[in-house]
Write a protein that holds these residues in place. Structure first.
Motif, PDB file in Angstrom:
ATOM      1  N   ALA A 284      20.488  65.845 -15.974  1.00 53.39           N
ATOM      2  CA  ALA A 284      21.183  64.735 -16.374  1.00 53.39           C
ATOM      3  C   ALA A 284      20.440  64.143 -17.854  1.00 53.39           C
ATOM      4  N   SER A 285      21.425  63.816 -18.563  1.00 53.31           N
ATOM      5  CA  SER A 285      21.034  63.095 -19.943  1.00 53.31           C
ATOM      6  C   SER A 285      22.243  62.458 -20.266  1.00 53.31           C
ATOM      7  N   THR A 286      21.968  61.767 -21.508  1.00 58.57           N
ATOM      8  CA  THR A 286      23.019  60.972 -22.213  1.00 58.57           C
ATOM      9  C   THR A 286      23.526  61.973 -23.442  1.00 58.57           C
ATOM     10  N   THR A 287      23.239  62.978 -23.628  1.00 56.21           N
ATOM     11  CA  THR A 287      23.746  64.115 -24.495  1.00 56.21           C
ATOM     12  C   THR A 287      25.145  64.397 -24.148  1.00 56.21           C
ATOM     13  N   ASN A 288      26.071  64.336 -25.125  1.00 55.39           N
ATOM     14  CA  ASN A 288      27.308  64.621 -24.903  1.00 55.39           C
ATOM     15  C   ASN A 288      28.245  63.898 -23.838  1.00 55.39           C
ATOM     16  N   THR A 289      27.915  62.572 -23.826  1.00 56.14           N
ATOM     17  CA  THR A 289      28.703  61.875 -22.427  1.00 56.14           C
ATOM     18  C   THR A 289      29.395  60.799 -23.181  1.00 56.14           C
ATOM     19  N   PHE A 290      30.307  60.164 -22.517  1.00 52.45           N
ATOM     20  CA  PHE A 290      31.058  58.982 -22.966  1.00 52.45           C
ATOM     21  C   PHE A 290      31.032  58.059 -21.761  1.00 52.45           C
ATOM     22  N   THR A 291      31.124  56.809 -21.972  1.00 48.79           N
ATOM     23  CA  THR A 291      31.191  55.745 -21.062  1.00 48.79           C
ATOM     24  C   THR A 291      32.556  55.415 -20.386  1.00 48.79           C
ATOM     25  N   HIS A 292      32.809  55.313 -19.282  1.00 47.78           N
ATOM     26  CA  HIS A 292      33.941  55.184 -18.623  1.00 47.78           C
ATOM     27  C   HIS A 292      33.917  53.905 -17.802  1.00 47.78           C
ATOM     28  N   SER A 293      34.360  52.634 -18.272  1.00 48.32           N
ATOM     29  CA  SER A 293      34.474  51.555 -17.782  1.00 48.32           C
ATOM     30  C   SER A 293      35.626  50.933 -18.427  1.00 48.32           C
ATOM     31  N   PRO A 294      36.622  51.013 -17.478  1.00 45.45           N
ATOM     32  CA  PRO A 294      37.967  50.631 -18.023  1.00 45.45           C
ATOM     33  C   PRO A 294      38.360  49.093 -17.576  1.00 45.45           C
ATOM     34  N   ALA A 295      39.124  48.417 -18.710  1.00 47.18           N
ATOM     35  CA  ALA A 295      39.364  46.994 -18.251  1.00 47.18           C
ATOM     36  C   ALA A 295      40.633  47.018 -17.657  1.00 47.18           C
ATOM     37  N   THR A 296      41.315  48.112 -17.244  1.00 44.37           N
ATOM     38  CA  THR A 296      42.487  48.140 -16.503  1.00 44.37           C
ATOM     39  C   THR A 296      42.039  48.418 -15.127  1.00 44.37           C
ATOM     40  N   ASN A 297      43.141  48.436 -14.026  1.00 52.34           N
ATOM     41  CA  ASN A 297      42.966  48.829 -12.710  1.00 52.34           C
ATOM     42  C   ASN A 297      44.400  49.225 -12.107  1.00 52.34           C
ATOM     43  N   ALA A 298      45.298  49.617 -13.054  1.00 53.86           N
ATOM     44  CA  ALA A 298      46.560  50.260 -12.395  1.00 53.86           C
ATOM     45  C   ALA A 298      46.461  51.644 -12.021  1.00 53.86           C
ATOM     46  N   ASN A 299      47.205  52.414 -11.460  1.00 54.18           N
ATOM     47  CA  ASN A 299      47.046  53.873 -10.959  1.00 54.18           C
ATOM     48  C   ASN A 299      46.559  54.919 -12.083  1.00 54.18           C
ATOM     49  N   PRO A 300      45.487  55.425 -11.806  1.00 49.89           N
ATOM     50  CA  PRO A 300      44.782  55.353 -10.466  1.00 49.89           C
ATOM     51  C   PRO A 300      44.007  54.237 -10.604  1.00 49.89           C
ATOM     52  N   THR A 301      43.525  53.850  -9.153  1.00 47.81           N
ATOM     53  CA  THR A 301      42.915  52.328  -9.074  1.00 47.81           C
ATOM     54  C   THR A 301      41.329  52.893  -9.448  1.00 47.81           C
ATOM     55  N   TYR A 302      40.953  52.449 -10.619  1.00 47.37           N
ATOM     56  CA  TYR A 302      39.669  52.908 -10.984  1.00 47.37           C
ATOM     57  C   TYR A 302      38.606  51.952  -9.999  1.00 47.37           C
ATOM     58  N   TRP A 303      38.852  50.689 -10.102  1.00 44.67           N
ATOM     59  CA  TRP A 303      37.912  49.746  -9.342  1.00 44.67           C
ATOM     60  C   TRP A 303      38.314  49.201  -7.853  1.00 44.67           C
ATOM     61  N   SER A 304      37.066  49.214  -7.262  1.00 52.75           N
ATOM     62  CA  SER A 304      37.475  48.521  -5.799  1.00 52.75           C
ATOM     63  C   SER A 304      36.183  47.929  -5.486  1.00 52.75           C
ATOM     64  N   ALA A 305      36.188  46.846  -4.604  1.00 47.40           N
ATOM     65  CA  ALA A 305      34.889  46.251  -4.309  1.00 47.40           C
ATOM     66  C   ALA A 305      35.196  45.415  -2.875  1.00 47.40           C
ATOM     67  N   SER A 306      33.858  45.506  -2.196  1.00 46.02           N
ATOM     68  CA  SER A 306      33.786  44.636  -1.011  1.00 46.02           C
ATOM     69  C   SER A 306      34.246  43.247  -0.887  1.00 46.02           C
ATOM     70  N   SER A 307      34.090  42.510  -1.875  1.00 50.86           N
ATOM     71  CA  SER A 307      34.591  41.213  -1.836  1.00 50.86           C
ATOM     72  C   SER A 307      34.416  40.753  -3.262  1.00 50.86           C
ATOM     73  N   VAL A 308      35.257  39.682  -3.496  1.00 52.93           N
ATOM     74  CA  VAL A 308      35.010  39.102  -4.808  1.00 52.93           C
ATOM     75  C   VAL A 308      35.062  37.625  -4.727  1.00 52.93           C
ATOM     76  N   TRP A 309      34.084  36.830  -5.494  1.00 50.92           N
ATOM     77  CA  TRP A 309      34.014  35.392  -5.437  1.00 50.92           C
ATOM     78  C   TRP A 309      35.325  34.766  -5.582  1.00 50.92           C
ATOM     79  N   VAL A 310      35.526  33.658  -4.409  1.00 49.46           N
ATOM     80  CA  VAL A 310      36.905  32.891  -4.462  1.00 49.46           C
ATOM     81  C   VAL A 310      38.244  33.932  -4.513  1.00 49.46           C
ATOM     82  N   ASN A 311      37.961  35.082  -4.110  1.00 55.32           N
ATOM     83  CA  ASN A 311      39.027  36.124  -4.027  1.00 55.32           C
ATOM     84  C   ASN A 311      39.908  36.253  -5.429  1.00 55.32           C
TER      85      ASN A 311
END
Length: 532
Positions: free
Chosen positions: A382-409
């Motif tokens: 494992a290293s950071t060499t030849n990597t990119f950061t996946h952290s999308p600001a979208t959550n359409a299909n495919p569903t990138y993000w899910s969480a156990s709970s969110v403050w005030v839903n």
């Protein structure tokens, strides 16, 4: 619902109005497999009346081909003569006919097992343009006995197409020259290459390559007032391309002050000839080109692209080699995941060279030879060499993000009024759990299983809240999880991006972070480090 669990979506370019491509999961296909299911691609288009242009092409492969047993309602573009055993094809039809053809599409693998990447593009069909899947450019022929100057102006005056500006075509590679020869039935076609500025110094005269020098005469003493024929001796500039006919260029048209412009498909051949700007009697027309690079800074509009890689878990040898490159290894980006040395192939590891791969599999008589004690193999690290950061600001299909709970839903990325579910790196706030306990988690996934080398995390952007420690888990299906790190150290402030490398590169699709300690409140921002 069951079908949705098995379909993975890749999105490239602009996706709107429900127009997109769904692609299948990566399959495992052995060598010498003939006409097996290639996976069910589906075109989602707003109506079934538009004629759509479909392009399919293969990469990584060695001996793999596609076939289309169902072709009702489909028409191949000019230059494509077969529906069977092809590595590239362009056709058009309406949505439902296309989806029927794609559903029946089969793939055959050659005598050695390799990865194979199936690229697919869809856009609205325009009969005046032909599409080149190799360089992803569109071409339009306009007939007429016009001067080179008028051809160049006429190309630039064409309406924009797919959000891009037309220009008189340039030919920059053998593959592009082959495409033009195979897909256009016309001859003596003006293209944008000229030595009008400096006699004997040929440059591209339009488009993204404008002013790039590709060929120079080796004849001494010629100037812009040399209007007589001279020898065609010269050299192609390093890393550039030329395809002159025998004896060309020769500047032979003294009656028109020499020959400063180029026609492709000269006399019906596959090579180029230099002609005078005003020689309208020898041309049939000119070629307009559309490139995603012109102008630069944005992609096509209305062109949707996707791909799937079968046999995606490893790299595979294409032949015996001592240099691991894309020409000798299929699916080279996954070398760190594993390498299969195919039957009859030998991988020679030169002196002072290390092969970094999680595993090596030998098929048949395949073998690896280490030249000396400085030739080494090491498992994928494992290293950071030849990597990119996946952290999308979208959550359409495919569903990138899910969480156990969110403050005030709060909903995902609901805007400034709903800020507690904005978990991507450098977002305006972050993810904040609904409660502070050890049952909370956040999940970030990619579109398909990939090699993940670690994660990056931040605290909440606009308040003193962050996760100081957490347990990190990975999964290939979102159901069965493996713990990678337990109670590992995370953030100590709001803004610093913390990099956490896994002990080994992990082949997974989902990463789950379970906070085990936090400051003020469970809040964080998250990204995956994915191998290129």
């Amino acid at each position: 619902m069951k079908q949705k669990l098995f379909i993975l979506f890749y999105f490239f370019g602009l996706v709107m109005n429900g127009q997109m491509i769904s692609v299948p999961s990566s399959l495992t296909i052995e060598a010498n497999t003939a006409n097996t299911d290639a996976g069910n691609f589906v075109i989602n288009w707003a109506n079934n009346t538009d004629n759509l242009l479909i392009s399919l092409s293969l990469e990584y492969q060695n001996g793999a081909t596609l076939s289309f047993p169902t072709t009702t309602g489909l028409t191949r573009n000019y230059g494509y003569s077969s529906w069977t055993n092809v590595t590239s094809i362009v056709f058009y039809g309406t949505r439902d006919y296309i989806n029927a053809g794609l559903a029946a599409m089969t793939i055959s693998i050659g005598s050695i097992k390799t990865a194979v990447k199936i690229n697919i593009e869809v856009s609205q069909y325009d009969s005046s343009y032909v599409y080149n899947p190799v360089n992803k450019h569109f071409y339009k022929f306009i007939s007429g006995a016009v001067t080179y100057t008028n051809a160049k102006a006429g190309a630039a005056a064409q309406p924009s197409f797919k959000g891009k500006t037309p220009y008189l075509a340039t030919i920059t590679s053998q593959a592009e020259n082959d495409f033009i020869n195979n897909n256009l039935s016309y001859t003596n076609i003006w293209v944008a290459m000229s030595d009008a500025a400096t006699e004997g110094r040929w440059v591209y005269d339009a488009g993204p390559e404008a002013n790039t020098n590709f060929w120079n005469t080796s004849v001494a003493g010629v100037t812009n007032t040399t209007y007589t024929s001279y020898a065609s001796n010269g050299t192609t500039v390093s890393s550039q391309y030329s395809n002159w006919c025998s004896g060309e260029p020769n500047n032979s048209d003294g009656s028109r002050n020499g020959e400063d412009c180029i026609v492709a498909k000269s006399g019906g051949a596959t090579c180029w000839n230099d002609l005078a700007d005003g020689n309208t009697g020898s041309v049939s027309g000119y070629l307009v080109e559309i490139s995603a690079d012109f102008p630069a800074g944005s992609d096509y509009t209305g062109v949707y692209s996707a791909y799937v890689v079968h046999n995606n878990d490893m790299a595979f040898t294409l032949n015996s080699t001592s240099t691991l490159t894309t020409s000798t290894i299929s699916n080279l980006p996954n070398l760190y995941g594993g390498l299969q040395v195919n039957n009859g192939h030998t991988v020679t590891v030169p002196s002072a060279t290390t092969v970094n791969s999680n595993k090596i599999v030998f098929s048949g008589t395949g073998k690896m030879v280490f030249t000396d004690a400085t030739s080494k193999w090491t498992p994928g690290t494992a290293s950071t060499t030849n990597t990119f950061t996946h952290s999308p600001a979208t959550n359409a299909n495919p569903t990138y993000w899910s969480a156990s709970s969110v403050w005030v839903n709060d909903p995902f990325n609901g805007g400034a009024s709903y800020p507690h579910y904005s978990p991507w790196i450098n977002s305006y706030q972050g993810w904040s759990a609904g409660v502070n306990d050890y049952n909370q988690y956040i999940v970030l996934s990619y579109s398909t299983p990939v090699y993940i080398t670690g994660i990056v995390t931040q605290g909440r952007a606009n308040s003193a809240q962050w996760v100081t420690a957490g347990t990190i888990e990975v999964s290939s299906d979102g159901s069965t999880w493996r713990t990678i790190l337990t109670n590992t150290s995370l953030n100590s402030d709001q803004t610093t991006i913390k990099t956490i490398l896994f002990p080994n590169v992990e082949y997974a699709q989902y990463v789950r972070v379970r906070p085990t300690n936090w400051y003020n409140h469970i809040s964080m921002r998250l990204g995956l480090l994915i191998k290129q």
